[in-house]
Each structure stands twice: as C-alpha cells, then as structure tokens.
Design an enzyme around this catalytic site. Structure first.
Site, PDB file in Angstrom:
ATOM      1  N   ASP A  55       0.951  -1.144  -0.050  1.00  0.00           N
ATOM      2  CA  ASP A  55       0.114  -0.152   0.128  1.00  0.00           C
ATOM      3  C   ASP A  55       0.859   1.244  -0.108  1.00  0.00           C
ATOM      4  OD1 ASP A  55      -1.931   2.199   0.382  1.00  0.00           O
ATOM      5  OD2 ASP A  55      -3.114   0.754   1.793  1.00  0.00           O
ATOM      6  N   ASP A  56       0.873   1.959  -0.957  1.00  0.00           N
ATOM      7  CA  ASP A  56       1.550   3.454  -1.275  1.00  0.00           C
ATOM      8  C   ASP A  56       2.780   2.937  -1.408  1.00  0.00           C
ATOM      9  OD1 ASP A  56      -0.917   4.504  -0.696  1.00  0.00           O
ATOM     10  OD2 ASP A  56      -0.265   5.791   0.944  1.00  0.00           O
ATOM     11  N   CYS A  88      -5.810   4.466  -3.447  1.00  0.00           N
ATOM     12  CA  CYS A  88      -6.045   3.006  -3.026  1.00  0.00           C
ATOM     13  C   CYS A  88      -7.228   2.365  -3.496  1.00  0.00           C
ATOM     14  CB  CYS A  88      -6.180   3.118  -1.465  1.00  0.00           C
ATOM     15  SG  CYS A  88      -4.759   3.457  -0.447  1.00  0.00           S
ATOM     16  N   ASP A 323      -0.667  -0.846  -4.665  1.00  0.00           N
ATOM     17  CA  ASP A 323      -1.522  -0.180  -5.436  1.00  0.00           C
ATOM     18  C   ASP A 323      -1.346   1.168  -5.944  1.00  0.00           C
ATOM     19  OD1 ASP A 323      -1.370   1.106  -2.789  1.00  0.00           O
ATOM     20  OD2 ASP A 323      -3.269   0.961  -2.321  1.00  0.00           O
TER      21      ASP A 323
END
Length: 501
Positions: A55-56, A88, A323
């Site tokens: 994530d990120d 996201c 993502d």
C-alpha cells in the site's frame, strides 16, 4: 536493455530494478484463446498464484527488500507499469476487475463514487479474477486490506462479516493502518487483536497465508492467494524487531526534490520550498516506510519456502506490486500521491513463475488493469469482453509483439478533505484538481478539468521538470486531446485500440 530514462526517476540514485522482457498481444488473441502452446500448457497445469500487494509503496524502496530483489533475479520486472488511478480504492478496484475507474465507477476512497459501497453497489464484485478462478475449481483467499470503507462489523446483504463472492477464505481487516488493535473478519466470524507484538498485522497475515498454502497443497487443489498489506501506508508502523533498522537513512534527493517544474499548473506552482523541519520529517517518514516493509519481505521469503516444501514451486506464480506510488518531497510536495508524476503512478510489478524469463525488465506499457486478465488466463478462465486490460502472459517469456499497448490512461477525481479518508483527512497530502493523463514510454500528457495542461518529454526530461505543452503545435495538442478522449471514454475491447494513439 533498460533505458536511462526509465532507471533514473524510478530509483533516484538507488539500485536498478531487475532486467528486460518486452511483448504484447492483440485484443482478439488475448481474449478468444490462450496465445500459443505455452499458454495452453499453463491452463492445463492449473498453476497457483500468490499475489502480494503493498500500500503506497514507491519504487525507490525496492532496494530495502532482499526477498523481492531475489524474486526479480528469478523473474521479470515491468519497469513501465503504471496504475490507472494513484489512490487506494480506485486502483484496487481496477486490479480486481481489469477495468478502468471510469468503468468500475470507483473514482475515490469514499462517497457516492468511491469506496467499498460504490464497488459493491455497482455489482463489480460479481465479476473479478476471484470469481473467475473459483469457478474453475481454485481455492481462493483474500487477506489483509480489501477496499476503503469495508468493515468486519458491518452487515451487508444479510452477512456479518460480509464475504464477497469468489473467495473460499476471507481474512480481511477494516482499518489496519496502525498495525495493532484491529478486528479481522475470518470468513463469517470476527477475531479481535490487541497491541501485543504477536498481534502485529503483517505477521498475523503471514501465518494465515502460509497455513492456507499448506492446506491447499495438501488438498491437491490449485490456489489463488492475495495478501494485501496496509504498509508502508502511514503511519508506517514497523514490526517491533525492525524499529531500529536503517539508522540515519534519508529520503532520496533526486533532481525533482524540492523543485517545481517550469510552467507548473496553478495547484502545484503555489507550493512553497520545503523547510529544514519538513525535510527532516520526510527523512523520518522514508526511514519508517523502509522499516515497515521488512516484515512484508520476510513474509514473501517464508511463503516461497512454504510453497517449495509443498512441492508447488514449479507451478506457482509469485506476483509483487503496489496499489499506487508515493511522493516524499518531489515537486515541493510533502507526503502524498494522486498526481500524474511517475513518483505516484509508476510502481513496482515483479512476476516470477513457470516459463517466466529470469532477471529481465520489460519496458512494455502495462497497467493494473492487466492483472485480472493475467490471473484468469493463468487459471484457464475466460476473460469477459467488458475487461479493459489484457493478459501479460505473452510478455513473460522474453518475446516481443509490435502490437503491444502504446499508452496507458491515468484518471483522477479531486477529493475533498474528509476525516474518514486516510488519504485526504487534513494531513499533508494534496489532491490535485480533476485530471486525465496519457502515459507512454516517451511522454506524459495531462489535461485538467480546469483547462490546465502538462506535457513532459520523458526521453529528454526523465524527472518531469519541464512542462513544454506550450511549445507543442496546435495540431499536436489536438492529436493528444483526441487520443486521450478516446481512452477516457473506452470500454472493454475498445480500450485496446484506444491504447494505440
């Protein structure tokens, strides 16, 4: 061979990604039947898929993940892989379905056009790579982060916790960003976790994912496992054993750091230079992001070892990605994403598995909309003509196809400040005005809803510091506008031809 243009902004002084494969398929060939004997063999053997999604994660963090670098040496890295929306929920919706945000209807993290509710209410869950593979007899598991707004405590369609169609096992957390004190939906029951070291979320998911692999292999069933982590998304909480890792580590200072592009659009031009205090905060954030990835890296190593011990290594694809990307100081922007710059839209994608060329990097123009059809082709499942993306299988053996996609679409919807949105809750992150962008291996072209435009020549300006849109002829701007319009209006098979401006 990887180009200098590709390497510099991706790593900004850091070690390169692994090495090169290039190919593509025509729309008809990728949908009507598996392309070639290699794909037919893949379908017959029903390989497993392990998909790890961070994530990120920005690409300049890859050097701190030795297990992923090992995966690169044994597989293929896509150096020009971009996401359809650097946020996201829209990105994850595209990953599940293989469709652009304008077709999933998920344009933000919350609200009528965003979040879990938009994905669910729009019927998108009925046609994902999970539903397709489960229909072919796969055991499927979703673990970690699903979509913004999903909560194990909510009742949806009479279920509490709600488990979407397509998943044999469901171990999903609502808000697990802090790594502790969360509820986990284990199928239709809720497991509460506290703040003890053993509750650290990535480690919990690691144990569950290894158990799923063992059980699936023992049952002689092909399996699909997605492990979607909450890190390195802020607050980037590391595991206790990693809290002192990388002492003194600082964020990369690429030429874009604390620098505005020429002729920057108004929303960007008003950014002030970073203060010493802000730079120190950026360094601290980067260090914590690197620390928080260590547990993910160990998880990948353990999963690969478990697959090998189960005798499944030769028929298992490992896929690693994020993502969306992340900027930290580039273009005078503090911590955040959502721009059309490569820092935000260009993210890691590494694939290793049966027949995949080892130690190569492809510069093919691929996107997160290509993951769902790839997974479906691996499992021998049909791909709906409603899917915008195309299978990456023909790109994985080192071949090349002149018909490969030439341009990817980036979409963005401005998000207002909201206390419920972890990416727009009043912190440092800035959501630009609405925009659509064309991203090719030669340029990035951006049109904002307010009329502003950007054009960066990636061959001569790899750090995207010179906006030269005003130097383009009227005919060229009209050509770019028409190409972008075709992509932002495309649907299904039509997106393939629209991706060849």
């Amino acid at each position: 061979m990887i180009r200098t243009r590709q390497l510099l902004p991706l790593i900004a002084g850091v070690v390169p990604l692994a090495l090169a494969v290039q190919s593509g398929v025509s729309g008809a060939a990728s949908r009507a039947s598996p392309a070639g004997a290699g794909q037919a063999t893949v379908a017959a053997e029903r390989p497993n898929i392990v998909f790890v999604l961070t994530d990120d994660m920005s690409s300049n963090l890859l050097q701190y993940m030795p297990e992923v670098r090992k995966l690169q040496s044994q597989g293929t890295t896509f150096g020009d892989y971009v996401v359809s929306n650097s946020l996201c929920c829209p990105s994850r919706s595209s990953i599940f379905t293989g469709r652009y945000p304008h077709n999933t209807g998920v344009l933000s993290n919350e609200g009528p056009n965003g979040g879990f509710n938009a994905f669910h209410d729009g019927g998108q869950e009925r046609d994902t790579f999970a539903t397709a593979l489960k229909a072919k007899g796969y055991r499927t598991a979703m673990m970690g982060k699903y979509l913004n707004g999903y909560s194990p405590g909510d009742t949806v369609d009479g279920q509490r916790p709600y488990v979407p169609p397509g998943w044999s096992q469901w171990d999903v957390v609502g808000g697990g960003y802090k790594g502790y004190k969360y509820d986990l939906a284990h199928n239709h029951s809720v497991q509460s976790h506290g703040d003890r070291p053993k509750d650290y979320l990535t480690d919990v998911l690691s144990k569950k994912s290894n158990a799923f692999v063992k059980k699936s292999a023992a049952a002689s069933k092909p399996f699909l496992l997605e492990v979607a982590l909450f890190t390195p998304h802020g607050p980037s909480t590391p595991a206790p054993r990693d809290e002192d890792a990388f002492p003194g580590l600082t964020a990369p200072r690429s030429p874009a750091f604390d620098t505005l592009p020429t002729d920057a659009p108004r929303w960007l031009a008003r950014q002030d230079r970073l203060s010493p205090h802000e730079k120190n905060k950026i360094d601290e954030k980067f260090r914590k992001r690197a620390q928080s990835l260590q547990s993910i890296d160990r998880m990948i190593g353990k999963l690969r070892a478990t697959v090998a011990r189960a005798g499944e290594a030769d028929k298992t694809y490992f896929v690693f990605s994020s993502d969306n990307g992340f900027h930290l100081g580039e273009y005078r922007l503090k911590a955040g994403k959502q721009t059309a710059f490569d820092t935000d839209v260009r993210v890691p994608l590494v694939i290793a598995g049966p027949g995949v060329a080892a130690g190569r990097t492809s510069d093919a123009q691929v996107s997160n909309i290509d993951l769902a059809p790839t997974f479906q082709r691996i499992g021998g499942a049909p791909v709906s003509p409603r899917v915008d993306g195309h299978s990456l299988l023909p790109l994985l053996d080192g071949g090349w196809d002149a018909n490969s996609r030439q341009a990817n679409l980036i979409e963005h919807r401005h998000a207002k400040r909201s206390p419920g949105d972890p990416d727009n809750n009043g912190g440092e992150s800035i959501s630009p005005p609405d925009y659509h962008a064309l991203r090719t291996n030669a340029y990035t072209y951006v049109e904002y809803g307010n009329g502003a435009m950007e054009y960066y020549d990636l061959r001569t300006d790899p750090y995207q510091l010179r906006n030269v849109v005003s130097q383009l002829s009227g005919a060229r701007r009209a050509e770019l506008h028409d190409a972008l319009t075709r992509l932002k209006q495309c649907d299904g098979d039509g997106c393939w031809s629209a991706g060849h401006p």
